[in-house]
Design a protein around this motif. Sequence first.
Motif, PDB file in Angstrom:
ATOM      1  N   TYR A 184     -13.771   2.213  16.886  1.00  0.00           N
ATOM      2  CA  TYR A 184     -14.700   1.778  18.046  1.00  0.00           C
ATOM      3  C   TYR A 184     -14.718   2.177  19.190  1.00  0.00           C
ATOM      4  CZ  TYR A 184     -15.281  -1.713  21.414  1.00  0.00           C
ATOM      5  OH  TYR A 184     -15.929  -2.176  22.166  1.00  0.00           O
ATOM      6  N   PHE A 185     -13.316   3.521  19.590  1.00  0.00           N
ATOM      7  CA  PHE A 185     -13.970   3.990  20.931  1.00  0.00           C
ATOM      8  C   PHE A 185     -14.492   5.191  20.281  1.00  0.00           C
ATOM      9  CE2 PHE A 185     -10.265   1.183  21.977  1.00  0.00           C
ATOM     10  CZ  PHE A 185     -10.709   1.589  23.469  1.00  0.00           C
ATOM     11  N   ARG A 191     -15.695   7.142  27.598  1.00  0.00           N
ATOM     12  CA  ARG A 191     -15.320   7.418  27.546  1.00  0.00           C
ATOM     13  C   ARG A 191     -13.690   7.750  27.636  1.00  0.00           C
ATOM     14  NH1 ARG A 191     -15.907  12.536  31.725  1.00  0.00           N
ATOM     15  NH2 ARG A 191     -16.477  10.801  33.460  1.00  0.00           N
ATOM     16  N   LEU A 192     -13.312   8.317  26.697  1.00  0.00           N
ATOM     17  CA  LEU A 192     -11.896   7.678  26.376  1.00  0.00           C
ATOM     18  C   LEU A 192     -11.089   8.864  27.195  1.00  0.00           C
ATOM     19  CD1 LEU A 192      -9.268   5.431  25.151  1.00  0.00           C
ATOM     20  CD2 LEU A 192      -9.544   7.993  23.274  1.00  0.00           C
ATOM     21  N   MET A 193      -9.771   8.496  28.286  1.00  0.00           N
ATOM     22  CA  MET A 193      -9.424   9.583  29.022  1.00  0.00           C
ATOM     23  C   MET A 193      -7.722   9.724  28.799  1.00  0.00           C
ATOM     24  SD  MET A 193     -11.819  10.720  30.116  1.00  0.00           S
ATOM     25  CE  MET A 193     -11.132  12.112  31.963  1.00  0.00           C
ATOM     26  N   GLU A 229      -6.288  11.936  20.346  1.00  0.00           N
ATOM     27  CA  GLU A 229      -6.513  12.719  21.371  1.00  0.00           C
ATOM     28  C   GLU A 229      -7.619  13.775  20.379  1.00  0.00           C
ATOM     29  OE1 GLU A 229      -3.109  15.159  20.596  1.00  0.00           O
ATOM     30  OE2 GLU A 229      -1.239  14.029  21.834  1.00  0.00           O
ATOM     31  N   ALA A 230      -8.280  13.535  19.054  1.00  0.00           N
ATOM     32  CA  ALA A 230      -9.236  14.080  18.198  1.00  0.00           C
ATOM     33  C   ALA A 230     -10.436  13.449  19.278  1.00  0.00           C
ATOM     34  CB  ALA A 230      -9.175  13.930  17.807  1.00  0.00           C
ATOM     35  N   ILE A 231     -10.268  12.455  19.969  1.00  0.00           N
ATOM     36  CA  ILE A 231     -11.591  11.798  20.243  1.00  0.00           C
ATOM     37  C   ILE A 231     -11.622  11.552  22.023  1.00  0.00           C
ATOM     38  CG2 ILE A 231     -12.041  10.436  17.948  1.00  0.00           C
ATOM     39  CD1 ILE A 231     -11.782   7.491  19.517  1.00  0.00           C
ATOM     40  N   SER A 232     -10.802  12.085  21.925  1.00  0.00           N
ATOM     41  CA  SER A 232     -10.659  11.487  24.260  1.00  0.00           C
ATOM     42  C   SER A 232     -12.021  12.422  24.671  1.00  0.00           C
ATOM     43  CB  SER A 232      -8.695  12.619  24.568  1.00  0.00           C
ATOM     44  OG  SER A 232      -8.158  11.489  23.859  1.00  0.00           O
TER      45      SER A 232
END
Length: 267
Positions: A184-185, A191-193, A229-232
Amino acid sequence: MPNLDIITTRSDAAVQRIIDVTKHSRSIVRTALIEDAEPLVQCIRAGVEFVEVYGIDTNPVPDALLTACRQRNIPVRLIESSIVKQIFKTDKVPKTFGIARVPRPWGLKDLASSTGDVIVLDGVKIVGNIGAIVRTSFALGSAGIVLVDSDLVSIADRRLVRASRGYVFSLPVILASRTEAVDYFRGKEMRLMAFDADGKFAVSDLRNVDERLALLFGSEKTGTSSDFEAISAGSVSIPINPAAESLNVSVSAGIALHERVARNLSR
């Protein structure tokens, strides 16, 4: 307090209904026990449907709760204290409580209907921490919370309702698998922080970011997973005394949301 009917026998159908809803082994959760006046009022304000609300014959039902029930046509009765003790046995006996019908579960797609930041809890399992984050998220304008690998089977879990003081029904609280949440994210313009002790950005840097963010927190023991962490888009740290090991995750989430409060509450 108005004259209320009193349940004086254990054979009343309501007594068995309360006993059934307190069982921990239920595989299907359709009703939930809501305890104490403040959470009851909050759940009623959130639109939760109640079967009935109960008080103990030795304690007056608070006026605010009676008013909220009257406005929603929720029946209120008293139960003899001796019967209440039999119902709850060794548990803490609440002065007021009610049986609520559990609303439909929220899904990730429901996050699209609002513009506030989203809290993502990756592997956070302590229900008290989750409940505190729910309450803080509602107060500071978060659009919702995604629980990944929380070990909860329903947001109507009695412990979570109690820990959140009833606010768990006041905003989307979503149970998702790690695969569902990561997918989803990854595909959203949000933005995923990730919060980390060695984050590149300071939490104060988020104060003036005028876009929607997903704020990711991991468990205190293991942190965030490599999948997230891979998509942050970046990592964030909260400056603390170096002699302190870490902050509680609910405190960290509160600090982060406070930095974002001007943006989130304005929406």
